[in-house]
Design a protein around this motif. Structure first.
Motif, PDB file in Angstrom:
ATOM      1  N   VAL A  28       0.840  -1.205   0.000  1.00 41.36           N
ATOM      2  CA  VAL A  28       0.000   0.000   0.000  1.00 41.36           C
ATOM      3  C   VAL A  28       0.869   1.247   0.000  1.00 41.36           C
ATOM      4  N   LEU A  29       1.910   1.253   0.850  1.00 40.22           N
ATOM      5  CA  LEU A  29       2.821   2.397   0.894  1.00 40.22           C
ATOM      6  C   LEU A  29       3.494   2.612  -0.460  1.00 40.22           C
ATOM      7  N   ALA A  30       3.907   1.529  -1.084  1.00 37.08           N
ATOM      8  CA  ALA A  30       4.539   1.653  -2.403  1.00 37.08           C
ATOM      9  C   ALA A  30       3.565   2.241  -3.412  1.00 37.08           C
ATOM     10  N   ALA A  31       2.301   1.791  -3.372  1.00 34.88           N
ATOM     11  CA  ALA A  31       1.298   2.318  -4.296  1.00 34.88           C
ATOM     12  C   ALA A  31       1.038   3.793  -4.030  1.00 34.88           C
ATOM     13  N   VAL A  32       0.936   4.152  -2.731  1.00 38.75           N
ATOM     14  CA  VAL A  32       0.717   5.559  -2.378  1.00 38.75           C
ATOM     15  C   VAL A  32       1.898   6.409  -2.832  1.00 38.75           C
ATOM     16  N   SER A  33       3.118   5.894  -2.607  1.00 39.73           N
ATOM     17  CA  SER A  33       4.309   6.642  -3.005  1.00 39.73           C
ATOM     18  C   SER A  33       4.362   6.847  -4.506  1.00 39.73           C
ATOM     19  N   ILE A  34       4.079   5.785  -5.248  1.00 38.16           N
ATOM     20  CA  ILE A  34       4.093   5.891  -6.715  1.00 38.16           C
ATOM     21  C   ILE A  34       3.039   6.881  -7.185  1.00 38.16           C
ATOM     22  N   THR A  35       1.833   6.769  -6.605  1.00 44.57           N
ATOM     23  CA  THR A  35       0.750   7.680  -7.001  1.00 44.57           C
ATOM     24  C   THR A  35       1.101   9.125  -6.661  1.00 44.57           C
ATOM     25  N   THR A  36       1.645   9.305  -5.446  1.00 45.84           N
ATOM     26  CA  THR A  36       2.014  10.662  -5.017  1.00 45.84           C
ATOM     27  C   THR A  36       3.102  11.246  -5.914  1.00 45.84           C
ATOM     28  N   ASN A  37       4.103  10.464  -6.201  1.00 43.05           N
ATOM     29  CA  ASN A  37       5.193  10.945  -7.070  1.00 43.05           C
ATOM     30  C   ASN A  37       4.678  11.278  -8.466  1.00 43.05           C
ATOM     31  N   ALA A  38       3.788  10.428  -8.957  1.00 43.98           N
ATOM     32  CA  ALA A  38       3.225  10.697 -10.287  1.00 43.98           C
ATOM     33  C   ALA A  38       2.412  11.987 -10.266  1.00 43.98           C
ATOM     34  N   ARG A  39       1.619  12.166  -9.207  1.00 46.81           N
ATOM     35  CA  ARG A  39       0.812  13.384  -9.096  1.00 46.81           C
ATOM     36  C   ARG A  39       1.715  14.609  -8.945  1.00 46.81           C
ATOM     37  N   THR A  40       2.771  14.467  -8.154  1.00 52.91           N
ATOM     38  CA  THR A  40       3.709  15.580  -7.973  1.00 52.91           C
ATOM     39  C   THR A  40       4.382  15.943  -9.291  1.00 52.91           C
ATOM     40  N   THR A  41       4.807  14.912 -10.010  1.00 59.30           N
ATOM     41  CA  THR A  41       5.454  15.149 -11.306  1.00 59.30           C
ATOM     42  C   THR A  41       4.514  15.854 -12.268  1.00 59.30           C
ATOM     43  N   ALA A  42       3.271  15.386 -12.298  1.00 62.26           N
ATOM     44  CA  ALA A  42       2.293  16.009 -13.196  1.00 62.26           C
ATOM     45  C   ALA A  42       2.032  17.460 -12.792  1.00 62.26           C
ATOM     46  N   HIS A  43       1.923  17.666 -11.484  1.00 63.50           N
ATOM     47  CA  HIS A  43       1.671  19.025 -10.999  1.00 63.50           C
ATOM     48  C   HIS A  43       2.833  19.953 -11.339  1.00 63.50           C
ATOM     49  N   ILE A  44       4.056  19.466 -11.134  1.00 60.76           N
ATOM     50  CA  ILE A  44       5.242  20.270 -11.431  1.00 60.76           C
ATOM     51  C   ILE A  44       5.324  20.573 -12.923  1.00 60.76           C
ATOM     52  N   GLU A  45       5.047  19.545 -13.726  1.00 57.36           N
ATOM     53  CA  GLU A  45       5.089  19.754 -15.173  1.00 57.36           C
ATOM     54  C   GLU A  45       4.066  20.807 -15.595  1.00 57.36           C
ATOM     55  N   HIS A  46       2.861  20.702 -15.028  1.00 55.49           N
ATOM     56  CA  HIS A  46       1.815  21.652 -15.404  1.00 55.49           C
ATOM     57  C   HIS A  46       2.184  23.075 -14.964  1.00 55.49           C
ATOM     58  N   ASN A  47       2.653  23.201 -13.726  1.00 53.40           N
ATOM     59  CA  ASN A  47       3.040  24.516 -13.230  1.00 53.40           C
ATOM     60  C   ASN A  47       4.225  25.079 -14.009  1.00 53.40           C
ATOM     61  N   SER A  48       5.132  24.199 -14.390  1.00 47.33           N
ATOM     62  CA  SER A  48       6.283  24.645 -15.183  1.00 47.33           C
ATOM     63  C   SER A  48       5.836  25.198 -16.529  1.00 47.33           C
ATOM     64  N   ARG A  49       4.892  24.532 -17.125  1.00 46.90           N
ATOM     65  CA  ARG A  49       4.389  25.000 -18.427  1.00 46.90           C
ATOM     66  C   ARG A  49       3.688  26.354 -18.268  1.00 46.90           C
ATOM     67  N   ILE A  50       2.886  26.478 -17.196  1.00 44.18           N
ATOM     68  CA  ILE A  50       2.212  27.763 -16.969  1.00 44.18           C
ATOM     69  C   ILE A  50       3.253  28.861 -16.745  1.00 44.18           C
ATOM     70  N   SER A  51       4.252  28.537 -15.886  1.00 40.43           N
ATOM     71  CA  SER A  51       5.304  29.519 -15.606  1.00 40.43           C
ATOM     72  C   SER A  51       6.084  29.864 -16.874  1.00 40.43           C
ATOM     73  N   ASP A  52       6.307  28.839 -17.706  1.00 37.67           N
ATOM     74  CA  ASP A  52       7.023  29.078 -18.961  1.00 37.67           C
ATOM     75  C   ASP A  52       6.240  30.032 -19.863  1.00 37.67           C
ATOM     76  N   HIS A  53       4.936  29.840 -19.918  1.00 38.63           N
ATOM     77  CA  HIS A  53       4.120  30.710 -20.784  1.00 38.63           C
ATOM     78  C   HIS A  53       4.079  32.134 -20.228  1.00 38.63           C
ATOM     79  N   TRP A  54       4.063  32.284 -18.897  1.00 38.62           N
ATOM     80  CA  TRP A  54       4.172  33.636 -18.342  1.00 38.62           C
ATOM     81  C   TRP A  54       5.533  34.241 -18.716  1.00 38.62           C
TER      82      TRP A  54
END
Length: 646
Positions: A28-54
């Motif tokens: 369960v911890l491994a699944a939570v960690s993988i999910t969290t990391n994936a969500r973090t990566t997606a969030h960072i990528e999205h914010n990076s793109r927004i910041s890049d466009h600004w």
């Protein structure tokens, strides 16, 4: 204490369940960690793109501003540059309006309005070509708008950078907590794994110990600890292989205890077990170190002896063993005498294989027991005789079922009147191949097997059937039937006698059951109880071969008897020796004192019959009067019409 805990089934189950839950928690911890990391990566990528466009908005505004400055300096050369730069920021603004977060979308509305005004100012500047003051005013206005747009873009870039730093800090904190939880669970799983391994090893050792114990039990007698039949067979095969390789001989002794059944029946099975343990101890102490002592079952023991020089050597060892075995033994306060019979066989002289060696030793033991030799070495002629006897027992079962057994009747007569007072039923076997067999040919073997019980019941039924036929034709002949010792130890025997009488409608008073002295003294209490029940039915009871025993005199006064039969050995010497006459006279006096009737057996001449009458013996039977004959011949002997037997 710890070992008990480890061996506990509850602890084992709890450890396995705990380990399973720990592994599940890690998953369960491994699944939570993988999910969290994936969500973090997606969030960072999205914010990076927004910041890049600004950032792109800031960059394009700068480009458009530089193009404006170039246009104001050199209108002719800067016009194309300004034309290409105008509207370059629009795609980023449109992307931001479509993909930015909620705050971005709020901010982009103001930026759109400002950018539209900035663009309109540039377009108006491009159209104004002659009024330098107006152009300068428009250029200052455009520069002011561009500054606002760049500040707005930079503010949003910084806002996203700060938001990303905060998000990453939260993610790092969460991951740290996950790592701590994972470390705790891994530690717990490791401890549970160690516990499970300890439990597994403990159970493995227990299973291995149980396997060793089970193998020991499978190969050893539980009561005595000696080798059993299976282990003996293995040891025999090993000994024979070694003997063949080294050209040696192997001896095998089979020992059967005497009167073991009487000990069991009289003193109980506990005493029998004590006796067997004592025998095992004596045999073990008496054998050589290379010998193997085994208990084959019941009261039968075996001794395997490698390195035997000759049958005489084997017989000598057997004699020493028998001497060590024999003697008194104390069983719960009761002293009994131990004795036995030993049969010996030698490989390769007598046998060529292990099973054959065991079989031949058994045959020799049977010979020693039957002939009361103590020790007997295997003899092929005895083997053939024993095989015939063994086959005879099997055939006897068939003979009962197929009515091959017949009864001959020997009359008993009154010595004073000569009148027939009854008959004794004597079994014969009309064998289809061997002809007419007498009791001595098969009764001793039957008494050593369980077939003696159904055989006795069958003879009793045949005798009662014949009496019923005689009575139906007005011939009243009381009939006597011999009863083996085993029947006086069987609580169901009186019930079977009662059922046989009732089913045939024969009165109990016409039936006499003849028993031997040895059957009385083997278990006096049980015999007395059975005889009392039989007498209660109305059956007459007679002691056969009286005088040949040595310890039954004291039981005569307590046993519910009706009759004594003087043994033929005393009657045969009657008139020829003073001792024979004295013994017969003493028996007659004893019978009169105990109010018992007397029948003399073995009367073979007229003088003996007359002398018996003079001594006061009421009844007699023997060859002088009549041999045992068939029922039809008996009627002819009586001078009456021949009566057919059922």
């Amino acid at each position: 204490m710890l070992a008990k805990v480890v061996r506990s089934k509850a602890v084992a189950r709890a450890a396995v369940i705990g380990l399973a839950l720990g592994v599940f928690a890690l998953a369960v911890l491994a699944a939570v960690s993988i999910t969290t990391n994936a969500r973090t990566t997606a969030h960072i990528e999205h914010n990076s793109r927004i910041s890049d466009h600004w950032s792109q908005i800031d960059l394009h505004i700068s480009v458009e501003t530089e193009a404006l400055n170039d246009y104001m300096v050199a209108k002719k050369f800067g016009k194309d540059l300004l034309d290409s730069a105008v509207h370059s920021t629009r795609p980023d603004v449109e992307w931001q309006a479509a993909n930015g977060d909620s705050l971005d979308k709020e901010n982009i509305v103001l930026v759109q309005d400002s950018y539209a005004a900035f663009t309109d100012t540039l377009n108006e500047l491009r159209r104004t070509t002659s009024n330098r003051d107006r152009m300068k005013e428009l250029a200052d206005q455009a520069t002011l708008g561009a500054s606002f747009l760049r500040k707005s873009a930079n503010a949003n870039v910084n806002r996203h950078r700060l938001a990303m730093d905060s998000y990453l800090a939260d993610a790092a904190s969460f991951n740290q907590k996950l790592s701590l939880a994972a470390a705790v669970i891994c530690g717990a799983d490791f401890l549970l794994l160690v516990l499970c391994a300890s439990i597994l090893l403990t159970h493995q050792r227990r299973i291995e110990g149980q396997a060793v114990e089970s193998r020991y039990r499978a190969l050893h007698d539980e009561l005595t600890g000696l080798a059993n039949r299976a282990l003996l067979a293995d040891e025999i095969e090993k000994a024979l292989r070694v003997a063949q390789e080294q050209d040696e001989s192997v001896g095998l002794l089979l020992l059967d205890l005497n009167k073991f059944k009487e000990v069991n029946d009289t003193l109980g099975h506990h005493a029998g077990d004590l006796l067997l343990s004592e025998v095992a101890a004596r045999l073990t102490a008496a054998v050589r170190g290379t010998d193997t002592v085994a208990r084959l079952g019941g009261d039968e023991f075996a001794v395997l002896m490698p390195e035997i020089h000759s049958p005489e050597h084997c017989s000598e060892i057997a004699r020493r063993l028998l001497e060590s075995l024999e003697g008194p033994a104390e069983l719960d306060g009761v002293t009994v005498d131990i004795s036995g019979s030993i049969g010996a066989a030698v490989f390769p002289l007598h046998s060529s294989s292990g099973p054959e060696l065991l079989q031949h030793a058994d045959i020799a033991m049977y010979t020693a027991k039957r002939n009361r030799l103590g020790i007997a070495v295997y003899d092929p002629s005895a083997d053939r005789h024993s095989s015939q006897e063994l086959g005879l027992i099997g055939e006897l079962r068939r003979a009962i079922d197929e009515d091959e057994l017949v009864l001959h009747y020997q009359p008993k007569v009154s010595t004073s009147t000569g009148r027939v007072v009854g008959v004794e039923a004597l079994i014969r076997w009309q064998h289809p191949l061997r002809g007419l067999l007498f009791p001595g040919d098969f009764i001793p073997q039957a008494e050593e097997s369980e077939i003696i019980v159904p055989l006795t019941d069958h003879v009793l039924g045949m005798a009662l059937d014949q009496h019923r036929i005689w009575r139906a034709q007005d011939t009243l002949l009381p009939v006597a039937v011999n009863v083996p010792t085993v029947c006086l130890l069987d609580d169901t025997f009186p019930d079977r006698v009662a059922e046989a009488l009732a089913s045939r409608g024969v009165p109990a008073g016409v039936l006499t059951l003849e028993i031997t002295e040895t059957s009385i003294i083997s278990d006096p209490a049980q015999a007395s109880a059975i005889l009392t029940r039989l007498r209660g039915l109305g059956v007459r009871l007679s002691v056969d071969d009286f005088g040949t025993g040595y310890s039954s005199m004291s039981y005569l006064q307590s046993m519910p008897l009706h009759e004594l039969k003087i043994d033929r050995s005393f009657v045969r010497t009657l008139g020829e020796s003073h001792g024979g006459t004295a013994i017969v006279r003493a028996v007659l006096e004893l019978a009169r004192a105990l109010d018992l009737e007397v029948v003399a057996e073995g009367v073979e001449d007229e003088a003996a019959l007359v002398l018996l009458g003079q001594l006061g013996c009421a009844n007699a039977q023997g060859y002088h009067i009549s041999k045992p004959v068939r029922a039809t011949d008996l009627m002819a002997w009586l001078g009456r019409p021949v009566l057919e037997s059922a």
